[in-house]
Motif scaffolding. Structure first.
Motif, PDB file in Angstrom:
ATOM      1  N   ILE A  28      73.465  10.995  61.213  1.00 46.74           N
ATOM      2  CA  ILE A  28      74.046  10.962  59.868  1.00 46.74           C
ATOM      3  C   ILE A  28      74.837   9.671  59.659  1.00 46.74           C
ATOM      4  CG2 ILE A  28      75.787  12.024  58.379  1.00 46.74           C
ATOM      5  CD1 ILE A  28      74.832  14.761  59.547  1.00 46.74           C
ATOM      6  N   MET A  29      75.644   9.320  60.661  1.00 45.46           N
ATOM      7  CA  MET A  29      76.449   8.104  60.532  1.00 45.46           C
ATOM      8  C   MET A  29      75.566   6.857  60.478  1.00 45.46           C
ATOM      9  SD  MET A  29      79.785   8.968  62.828  1.00 45.46           S
ATOM     10  CE  MET A  29      80.729   7.581  62.196  1.00 45.46           C
ATOM     11  N   THR A  30      74.480   6.852  61.241  1.00 42.53           N
ATOM     12  CA  THR A  30      73.545   5.721  61.212  1.00 42.53           C
ATOM     13  C   THR A  30      72.881   5.612  59.844  1.00 42.53           C
ATOM     14  OG1 THR A  30      73.144   5.937  63.584  1.00 42.53           O
ATOM     15  CG2 THR A  30      71.512   4.715  62.313  1.00 42.53           C
ATOM     16  N   GLN A  31      72.505   6.750  59.270  1.00 43.80           N
ATOM     17  CA  GLN A  31      71.912   6.748  57.933  1.00 43.80           C
ATOM     18  C   GLN A  31      72.900   6.219  56.899  1.00 43.80           C
ATOM     19  OE1 GLN A  31      70.616  10.795  57.329  1.00 43.80           O
ATOM     20  NE2 GLN A  31      68.649  10.456  58.330  1.00 43.80           N
ATOM     21  N   LYS A  32      74.157   6.627  57.018  1.00 36.03           N
ATOM     22  CA  LYS A  32      75.176   6.151  56.082  1.00 36.03           C
ATOM     23  C   LYS A  32      75.359   4.642  56.204  1.00 36.03           C
ATOM     24  CE  LYS A  32      77.895  10.360  55.463  1.00 36.03           C
ATOM     25  NZ  LYS A  32      79.201  10.992  55.630  1.00 36.03           N
ATOM     26  N   LEU A  33      75.314   4.139  57.427  1.00 37.29           N
ATOM     27  CA  LEU A  33      75.438   2.695  57.631  1.00 37.29           C
ATOM     28  C   LEU A  33      74.233   1.974  57.030  1.00 37.29           C
ATOM     29  CD1 LEU A  33      77.083   0.393  58.984  1.00 37.29           C
ATOM     30  CD2 LEU A  33      75.621   0.716  60.987  1.00 37.29           C
ATOM     31  N   ALA A  34      73.053   2.529  57.256  1.00 36.48           N
ATOM     32  CA  ALA A  34      71.820   1.891  56.750  1.00 36.48           C
ATOM     33  C   ALA A  34      71.749   1.904  55.230  1.00 36.48           C
ATOM     34  CB  ALA A  34      70.594   2.585  57.340  1.00 36.48           C
ATOM     35  N   THR A  35      72.332   2.922  54.605  1.00 37.65           N
ATOM     36  CA  THR A  35      72.260   3.020  53.142  1.00 37.65           C
ATOM     37  C   THR A  35      73.480   2.426  52.453  1.00 37.65           C
ATOM     38  OG1 THR A  35      73.212   5.250  53.200  1.00 37.65           O
ATOM     39  CG2 THR A  35      70.802   5.083  53.210  1.00 37.65           C
ATOM     40  N   GLY A  36      74.401   1.877  53.235  1.00 37.11           N
ATOM     41  CA  GLY A  36      75.563   1.235  52.646  1.00 37.11           C
ATOM     42  C   GLY A  36      76.688   2.181  52.258  1.00 37.11           C
ATOM     43  N   GLN A  37      76.596   3.441  52.662  1.00 34.69           N
ATOM     44  CA  GLN A  37      77.653   4.406  52.336  1.00 34.69           C
ATOM     45  C   GLN A  37      78.891   4.192  53.201  1.00 34.69           C
ATOM     46  OE1 GLN A  37      76.048   8.360  52.485  1.00 34.69           O
ATOM     47  NE2 GLN A  37      74.359   7.856  51.123  1.00 34.69           N
ATOM     48  N   THR A  38      78.732   3.472  54.300  1.00 32.85           N
ATOM     49  CA  THR A  38      79.862   3.110  55.148  1.00 32.85           C
ATOM     50  C   THR A  38      79.604   1.718  55.713  1.00 32.85           C
ATOM     51  OG1 THR A  38      81.273   3.773  57.010  1.00 32.85           O
ATOM     52  CG2 THR A  38      78.929   4.144  57.265  1.00 32.85           C
ATOM     53  N   ASP A  39      80.687   1.038  56.044  1.00 39.80           N
ATOM     54  CA  ASP A  39      80.536  -0.268  56.681  1.00 39.80           C
ATOM     55  C   ASP A  39      81.287  -0.311  58.008  1.00 39.80           C
ATOM     56  OD1 ASP A  39      83.093  -0.244  55.726  1.00 39.80           O
ATOM     57  OD2 ASP A  39      82.987  -2.197  54.749  1.00 39.80           O
ATOM     58  N   ASN A  40      81.665   0.871  58.502  1.00 41.64           N
ATOM     59  CA  ASN A  40      82.424   0.955  59.745  1.00 41.64           C
ATOM     60  C   ASN A  40      81.458   1.029  60.930  1.00 41.64           C
ATOM     61  OD1 ASN A  40      84.170   1.479  61.831  1.00 41.64           O
ATOM     62  ND2 ASN A  40      85.463   2.841  60.620  1.00 41.64           N
ATOM     63  N   ILE A  41      81.042  -0.132  61.391  1.00 49.68           N
ATOM     64  CA  ILE A  41      80.064  -0.212  62.487  1.00 49.68           C
ATOM     65  C   ILE A  41      80.641   0.363  63.773  1.00 49.68           C
ATOM     66  CG2 ILE A  41      78.743  -1.803  63.927  1.00 49.68           C
ATOM     67  CD1 ILE A  41      78.524  -3.606  61.471  1.00 49.68           C
ATOM     68  N   ALA A  42      81.933   0.177  63.991  1.00 43.90           N
ATOM     69  CA  ALA A  42      82.555   0.669  65.228  1.00 43.90           C
ATOM     70  C   ALA A  42      82.419   2.185  65.349  1.00 43.90           C
ATOM     71  CB  ALA A  42      84.019   0.267  65.279  1.00 43.90           C
ATOM     72  N   ASP A  43      82.701   2.917  64.278  1.00 45.22           N
ATOM     73  CA  ASP A  43      82.590   4.376  64.318  1.00 45.22           C
ATOM     74  C   ASP A  43      81.150   4.822  64.552  1.00 45.22           C
ATOM     75  OD1 ASP A  43      85.288   4.768  64.009  1.00 45.22           O
ATOM     76  OD2 ASP A  43      85.178   5.340  61.885  1.00 45.22           O
ATOM     77  N   VAL A  44      80.214   4.116  63.951  1.00 46.92           N
ATOM     78  CA  VAL A  44      78.797   4.450  64.135  1.00 46.92           C
ATOM     79  C   VAL A  44      78.396   4.208  65.585  1.00 46.92           C
ATOM     80  CG1 VAL A  44      76.435   3.885  63.451  1.00 46.92           C
ATOM     81  CG2 VAL A  44      78.250   3.962  61.722  1.00 46.92           C
ATOM     82  N   MET A  45      78.821   3.095  66.152  1.00 47.07           N
ATOM     83  CA  MET A  45      78.491   2.791  67.546  1.00 47.07           C
ATOM     84  C   MET A  45      79.128   3.788  68.502  1.00 47.07           C
ATOM     85  SD  MET A  45      76.392   0.352  67.452  1.00 47.07           S
ATOM     86  CE  MET A  45      76.308   0.028  69.192  1.00 47.07           C
TER      87      MET A  45
END
Length: 77
Positions: A28-45
């Protein structure tokens, strides 16, 4: 009081569900990053690494269970 086998099964089932939950959260977090819904790469990683580590641990536990089963099957009765 439940039998030891039932407790082990329940514990293992809970662990599998926890790993699945971590995997879903990372997806879910990866999808949000890919779609621009979040820009917090650290949390996704971090979420991805948690899911990866949990999965690796579960695989190792599975391997140990299989090894133990094989050893039991080799025993002479």
């Amino acid at each position: 009081e439940s039998a030891p086998g039932a407790r082990f099964r329940d514990t293992l089932s809970e662990a599998v569900m926890a790993v699945n939950s971590l995997q879903k959260n990372a997806d879910i977090m990866t999808q949000k990053l890919a779609t621009g819904q979040t820009d917090n790469i650290a949390d996704v990683m971090i979420a991805s690494e948690k899911a990866d580590i949990a999965l690796r641990l579960m695989v190792q536990v599975r391997n140990k269970i299989i090894d133990a089963y094989q050893e039991i099957m080799k025993m002479q009765v």
